[in-house]
Design an enzyme around this catalytic site. Structure first.
Site, PDB file in Angstrom:
ATOM      1  N   ARG A 167       0.820  -1.101  -0.028  1.00 45.88           N
ATOM      2  CA  ARG A 167       0.042  -0.063   0.118  1.00 45.88           C
ATOM      3  C   ARG A 167       0.798   1.193  -0.012  1.00 45.88           C
ATOM      4  O   ARG A 167       0.522   2.281   0.615  1.00 45.88           O
ATOM      5  CB  ARG A 167      -0.901   0.329   1.151  1.00 45.88           C
ATOM      6  CG  ARG A 167      -1.980  -1.148   1.076  1.00 45.88           C
ATOM      7  CD  ARG A 167      -2.930  -0.886   0.084  1.00 45.88           C
ATOM      8  NE  ARG A 167      -4.081  -1.891   0.286  1.00 45.88           N
ATOM      9  CZ  ARG A 167      -4.107  -3.235  -0.147  1.00 45.88           C
ATOM     10  NH1 ARG A 167      -2.943  -3.649  -0.727  1.00 45.88           N
ATOM     11  NH2 ARG A 167      -4.907  -3.935   0.102  1.00 45.88           N
ATOM     12  N   SER A 242     -10.486  -0.295   3.419  1.00 48.02           N
ATOM     13  CA  SER A 242      -9.622  -0.482   4.815  1.00 48.02           C
ATOM     14  C   SER A 242      -9.242   1.024   5.307  1.00 48.02           C
ATOM     15  O   SER A 242      -8.574   1.729   4.588  1.00 48.02           O
ATOM     16  CB  SER A 242      -8.491  -1.388   4.478  1.00 48.02           C
ATOM     17  OG  SER A 242      -8.712  -2.624   4.225  1.00 48.02           O
ATOM     18  N   GLU A 340      -4.399   3.934   6.228  1.00 48.28           N
ATOM     19  CA  GLU A 340      -4.159   3.598   4.846  1.00 48.28           C
ATOM     20  C   GLU A 340      -4.779   4.810   4.022  1.00 48.28           C
ATOM     21  O   GLU A 340      -4.393   5.063   2.917  1.00 48.28           O
ATOM     22  CB  GLU A 340      -4.713   2.399   4.323  1.00 48.28           C
ATOM     23  CG  GLU A 340      -4.759   2.126   2.866  1.00 48.28           C
ATOM     24  CD  GLU A 340      -5.568   1.183   2.054  1.00 48.28           C
ATOM     25  OE1 GLU A 340      -5.672  -0.118   2.748  1.00 48.28           O
ATOM     26  OE2 GLU A 340      -6.466   1.413   1.342  1.00 48.28           O
TER      27      GLU A 340
HETATM   28  P1  FAD Z   1      -8.474   9.021  -4.648  1.00 45.48           P
HETATM   29  O1  FAD Z   1      -9.402   8.685  -3.568  1.00 45.48           O
HETATM   30  O2  FAD Z   1      -9.222   9.875  -5.373  1.00 45.48           O
HETATM   31  O3  FAD Z   1      -7.154   9.724  -4.185  1.00 45.48           O
HETATM   32  C1  FAD Z   1      -6.330   8.886  -3.573  1.00 45.48           C
HETATM   33  C2  FAD Z   1      -4.976   9.513  -3.635  1.00 45.48           C
HETATM   34  O4  FAD Z   1      -4.301   9.603  -4.885  1.00 45.48           O
HETATM   35  C3  FAD Z   1      -4.676  10.997  -3.035  1.00 45.48           C
HETATM   36  O5  FAD Z   1      -3.689  11.384  -2.694  1.00 45.48           O
HETATM   37  C4  FAD Z   1      -5.127  11.646  -4.677  1.00 45.48           C
HETATM   38  O6  FAD Z   1      -4.589  13.041  -4.475  1.00 45.48           O
HETATM   39  C5  FAD Z   1      -4.080  10.903  -5.328  1.00 45.48           C
HETATM   40  N1  FAD Z   1      -4.696  10.828  -6.907  1.00 45.48           N
HETATM   41  C6  FAD Z   1      -5.704  10.337  -7.557  1.00 45.48           C
HETATM   42  N2  FAD Z   1      -5.643  10.519  -8.610  1.00 45.48           N
HETATM   43  C7  FAD Z   1      -4.432  10.757  -9.198  1.00 45.48           C
HETATM   44  C8  FAD Z   1      -3.749  11.112 -10.287  1.00 45.48           C
HETATM   45  N3  FAD Z   1      -4.289  10.746 -11.445  1.00 45.48           N
HETATM   46  N4  FAD Z   1      -2.422  11.598 -10.251  1.00 45.48           N
HETATM   47  C9  FAD Z   1      -1.721  11.753  -9.018  1.00 45.48           C
HETATM   48  N5  FAD Z   1      -2.438  11.635  -7.789  1.00 45.48           N
HETATM   49  C10 FAD Z   1      -3.741  11.105  -7.858  1.00 45.48           C
HETATM   50  N6  FAD Z   1      -7.419  -0.326  -2.136  1.00 45.48           N
HETATM   51  C11 FAD Z   1      -6.755  -1.587  -2.338  1.00 45.48           C
HETATM   52  O7  FAD Z   1      -5.551  -1.226  -2.596  1.00 45.48           O
HETATM   53  N7  FAD Z   1      -7.221  -2.831  -2.068  1.00 45.48           N
HETATM   54  C12 FAD Z   1      -8.684  -2.965  -2.077  1.00 45.48           C
HETATM   55  O8  FAD Z   1      -9.001  -4.173  -1.918  1.00 45.48           O
HETATM   56  C13 FAD Z   1      -9.363  -2.000  -1.986  1.00 45.48           C
HETATM   57  N8  FAD Z   1     -10.768  -2.004  -1.781  1.00 45.48           N
HETATM   58  C14 FAD Z   1     -11.671  -0.898  -1.489  1.00 45.48           C
HETATM   59  C15 FAD Z   1     -12.804  -1.193  -1.181  1.00 45.48           C
HETATM   60  C16 FAD Z   1     -13.763   0.081  -1.053  1.00 45.48           C
HETATM   61  C17 FAD Z   1     -15.324  -0.474  -0.748  1.00 45.48           C
HETATM   62  C18 FAD Z   1     -13.299   1.194  -0.950  1.00 45.48           C
HETATM   63  C19 FAD Z   1     -14.297   2.478  -0.860  1.00 45.48           C
HETATM   64  C20 FAD Z   1     -11.940   1.436  -1.146  1.00 45.48           C
HETATM   65  C21 FAD Z   1     -11.045   0.387  -1.458  1.00 45.48           C
HETATM   66  N9  FAD Z   1      -9.678   0.633  -1.781  1.00 45.48           N
HETATM   67  C22 FAD Z   1      -8.885  -0.435  -1.913  1.00 45.48           C
HETATM   68  C23 FAD Z   1      -8.993   2.073  -1.573  1.00 45.48           C
HETATM   69  C24 FAD Z   1      -9.356   2.689  -2.943  1.00 45.48           C
HETATM   70  O9  FAD Z   1     -10.112   2.149  -3.787  1.00 45.48           O
HETATM   71  C25 FAD Z   1      -7.830   2.869  -3.903  1.00 45.48           C
HETATM   72  O10 FAD Z   1      -7.037   3.315  -2.957  1.00 45.48           O
HETATM   73  C26 FAD Z   1      -8.109   3.379  -5.100  1.00 45.48           C
HETATM   74  O11 FAD Z   1      -6.924   3.386  -6.115  1.00 45.48           O
HETATM   75  C27 FAD Z   1      -8.328   4.841  -5.061  1.00 45.48           C
HETATM   76  O12 FAD Z   1      -8.542   5.586  -6.273  1.00 45.48           O
HETATM   77  P2  FAD Z   1      -9.161   6.973  -6.129  1.00 45.48           P
HETATM   78  O13 FAD Z   1      -9.382   7.246  -7.829  1.00 45.48           O
HETATM   79  O14 FAD Z   1     -10.534   6.861  -5.693  1.00 45.48           O
HETATM   80  O15 FAD Z   1      -8.425   7.831  -5.538  1.00 45.48           O
HETATM   81  N1  EPU Z   2     -10.508 -10.355  10.624  1.00 48.85           N
HETATM   82  C1  EPU Z   2     -11.286 -10.573  11.572  1.00 48.85           C
HETATM   83  N2  EPU Z   2     -12.111  -9.492  11.743  1.00 48.85           N
HETATM   84  C2  EPU Z   2     -12.524  -8.587  10.924  1.00 48.85           C
HETATM   85  C3  EPU Z   2     -12.200  -8.510   9.759  1.00 48.85           C
HETATM   86  C4  EPU Z   2     -11.042  -9.520   9.334  1.00 48.85           C
HETATM   87  O1  EPU Z   2     -11.079 -11.219  12.522  1.00 48.85           O
HETATM   88  O2  EPU Z   2     -13.648  -7.800  11.299  1.00 48.85           O
HETATM   89  C5  EPU Z   2      -9.581 -11.301  10.229  1.00 48.85           C
HETATM   90  C6  EPU Z   2     -10.182 -12.685   9.463  1.00 48.85           C
HETATM   91  O3  EPU Z   2      -9.407 -13.766  10.225  1.00 48.85           O
HETATM   92  C7  EPU Z   2      -9.951 -12.933   8.280  1.00 48.85           C
HETATM   93  C8  EPU Z   2      -8.831 -11.735   8.097  1.00 48.85           C
HETATM   94  O4  EPU Z   2      -8.626 -11.051   9.084  1.00 48.85           O
HETATM   95  O5  EPU Z   2      -9.555 -13.789   7.542  1.00 48.85           O
HETATM   96  C9  EPU Z   2      -8.257 -11.227   6.734  1.00 48.85           C
HETATM   97  O6  EPU Z   2      -9.360 -10.269   6.425  1.00 48.85           O
HETATM   98  P1  EPU Z   2      -9.962  -9.885   4.788  1.00 48.85           P
HETATM   99  O7  EPU Z   2      -9.749 -11.203   4.013  1.00 48.85           O
HETATM  100  O8  EPU Z   2     -11.337  -9.215   4.782  1.00 48.85           O
HETATM  101  O9  EPU Z   2      -8.590  -9.082   4.552  1.00 48.85           O
HETATM  102  P2  EPU Z   2      -8.033  -7.653   5.330  1.00 48.85           P
HETATM  103  O10 EPU Z   2      -6.664  -8.024   5.684  1.00 48.85           O
HETATM  104  O11 EPU Z   2      -8.932  -7.431   6.322  1.00 48.85           O
HETATM  105  C10 EPU Z   2      -6.982  -6.695   3.040  1.00 48.85           C
HETATM  106  C11 EPU Z   2      -6.790  -5.347   2.405  1.00 48.85           C
HETATM  107  C12 EPU Z   2      -8.127  -5.217   1.339  1.00 48.85           C
HETATM  108  C13 EPU Z   2      -8.323  -6.249   0.618  1.00 48.85           C
HETATM  109  C14 EPU Z   2      -8.343  -7.596   1.211  1.00 48.85           C
HETATM  110  C15 EPU Z   2      -8.231  -8.678   0.344  1.00 48.85           C
HETATM  111  C16 EPU Z   2      -5.591  -4.148   3.684  1.00 48.85           C
HETATM  112  C17 EPU Z   2      -5.196  -2.882   4.547  1.00 48.85           C
HETATM  113  N3  EPU Z   2      -6.753  -4.552   3.104  1.00 48.85           N
HETATM  114  O12 EPU Z   2      -7.909  -6.651   3.884  1.00 48.85           O
HETATM  115  O13 EPU Z   2      -8.000  -4.057   0.833  1.00 48.85           O
HETATM  116  O14 EPU Z   2      -9.161  -6.042  -0.282  1.00 48.85           O
HETATM  117  O15 EPU Z   2      -7.288  -7.832   2.199  1.00 48.85           O
HETATM  118  O16 EPU Z   2      -7.002  -9.138  -0.301  1.00 48.85           O
HETATM  119  O17 EPU Z   2      -4.365  -4.740   3.470  1.00 48.85           O
HETATM  120  C18 EPU Z   2      -8.327  -1.513   0.980  1.00 48.85           C
HETATM  121  O18 EPU Z   2      -7.079  -1.609   0.863  1.00 48.85           O
HETATM  122  O19 EPU Z   2      -8.925  -0.590   1.022  1.00 48.85           O
HETATM  123  C19 EPU Z   2      -8.868  -3.089   1.005  1.00 48.85           C
HETATM  124  C20 EPU Z   2     -10.102  -3.364   1.068  1.00 48.85           C
END
Ligand code: FAD
Ligand code: EPU
Length: 355
Positions: A167, A242, A340
């Protein structure tokens, strides 16, 4: 060429432009959809106190009022160059990430199917090296073209120069806010796809469906289903995924936690010996926050790591609640949870500690 002042909107509501659904007003707002306009930005932003580059707003915690210019990147070109066994995909920073993934799966381009349904734009994807279900963006990343707001010139970043981490990248670290990502190059496979079902929940879903030799489209569908079952849809419940990163601890710290919590969940990191990732969601749940609400904010009932806005929250509600979570986890486990989510204008707050 000039950015017409008509295209800059004053006192613009960002409520529909951030997935927390926070009612933030931007002093000024510009949607940038023409790459030629990038060269005008250094002079333009110098007229304002602050500026913020916005993608889909899915990883941001915005203040009630942003005193400055918000520039939303809407560059949406897409081109592909196929060779014998792979394809180079060049995607504009403003393209919706999930739509790009869906397009690639449809074209039988493999490598990003595990990253389905991550909200936001393609330009933001390299910034925190998005990752999910065993795959990170860096695995398919070739390079990106970015506009330098300091020098007014373009710079190409290759994989090494991006300094990708969990990240993290150089653009989330020391170059934060300096470059605008105009487009990203990815290298994907057109045959002999490397199917990755190493993540427990993903393998479980495929097994339940009786899929023995999954293709990229099976993985895509399984990821979408698993995510929908665990994570709140930002269209229904405000959230930014997250809120904190999963902490990495050494063997000594893990052992001392195990003395009190023998069932602690952990994963050994392959890359660095004797270091362990503990799910922050587990730590937060163990501190009693899962499903807990404080006014309009709280921890999602199915995933404690996701902070939610149940409606009407202010950014200060989220900051205060996140600080409470941080302090509880630190007191119980001696672990600091690093946010994050990008907290905009953190100098206005004193509660969530951001590194
Ligand atoms: P923004 O929120 O608009 O911006 C994020 C940052 O990037 C800011 O600092 C902004 O200034 C900068 N930025 C944006 N666009 C540009 C650009 N073109 N050039 C320069 N800077 C820029 N993330 C994960 O890694 N894994 C996940 O599984 C994951 N799951 C998610 C689930 C949900 C329901 C939600 C709401 C979020 C999740 N995220 C996850 C976080 C998020 O989706 C990612 O970080 C995504 O890449 C952010 O994109 P954005 O365009 O919305 O960025
Ligand atoms: N868990 C709990 N309680 C909870 C949630 C999770 O005990 O309420 C434990 C469970 O043991 C579970 C484990 O945590 O098996 C892992 O949970 P999960 O698979 O949901 O993944 P995570 O580690 O919580 C990360 C990323 C997610 C990504 C998923 C799948 C980070 C900070 N988050 O979550 O990314 O989608 O793995 O790869 O690394 C994001 O970055 O915004 C994001 C959603």
């Amino acid at each position: 060429m000039q950015v017409s002042t008509d295209t800059i909107q004053s006192n613009f509501s960002l409520k529909d432009f951030n997935t927390f659904g926070l009612d933030c007003t931007a002093g000024a707002f510009l949607r940038l959809d023409n790459p030629a306009e990038l060269s005008l930005l250094p002079e333009l932003i110098s007229r304002y106190e602050n500026y913020l580059i916005l993608g889909g707003g899915s990883n941001l915690l915005l203040p009630d009022y942003f005193d400055g210019l918000v520039v939303q990147i809407a560059l949406d070109k897409l081109q592909t160059r196929e060779s014998d066994s792979d394809v180079l995909v060049n995607a504009g920073g403003g393209l919706n990430w999930h739509e790009l993934v869906a397009f690639c799966v449809k074209e039988n381009y493999g490598g990003i199917e595990n990253l389905a349904l991550i909200p936001g734009s393609t330009g933001a994807a390299p910034i925190q090296n998005i990752g999910a279900y065993g795959v990170e963006l860096k695995d398919v990343f070739v390079c990106l073209n970015a506009f330098d707001l300091q020098t007014g010139e373009y710079r190409c970043f290759n994989r090494e120069e991006m300094e990708f981490g969990y990240r993290d990248s150089v653009l989330k670290g020391r170059y934060k806010g300096r470059f605008i990502i105009a487009d990203v190059w990815l290298k994907l496979t057109t045959r002999d796809h490397r199917i990755n079902t190493s993540y427990g929940a993903l393998a479980g879903d495929l097994e339940k469906k009786g899929v023995e030799n999954p293709g990229i489209s099976d993985v895509f569908k399984a990821v979408v289903e698993v995510r929908k079952s665990k994570l709140p849809d930002p269209g229904q419940i405000g959230n930014a995924g997250s809120f904190f990163k999963n902490p990495v601890v050494d063997a000594g710290t893990l052992e001392s936690i195990q003395k009190k919590h023998s069932d602690v969940v952990f994963f050994e990191l392959q890359s660095s010996g004797m270091m362990y990732k503990i799910p922050a969601g587990w730590l937060i749940e163990r501190c009693g926050f899962k499903g807990k609400l404080k006014g309009p904010v709280g921890c999602y009932e199915k995933q404690a790591l996701v902070l939610v806005n149940r409606g009407g929250a202010k950014s200060s509600d989220l900051v205060t609640f996140a600080g409470e979570v941080q302090r509880s986890v630190a007191a119980e486990f001696g672990i600091f949870l690093e946010p994050e989510v990008n907290i905009v204008q953190p100098e206005n707050y004193g509660d969530v500690i951001s590194l």
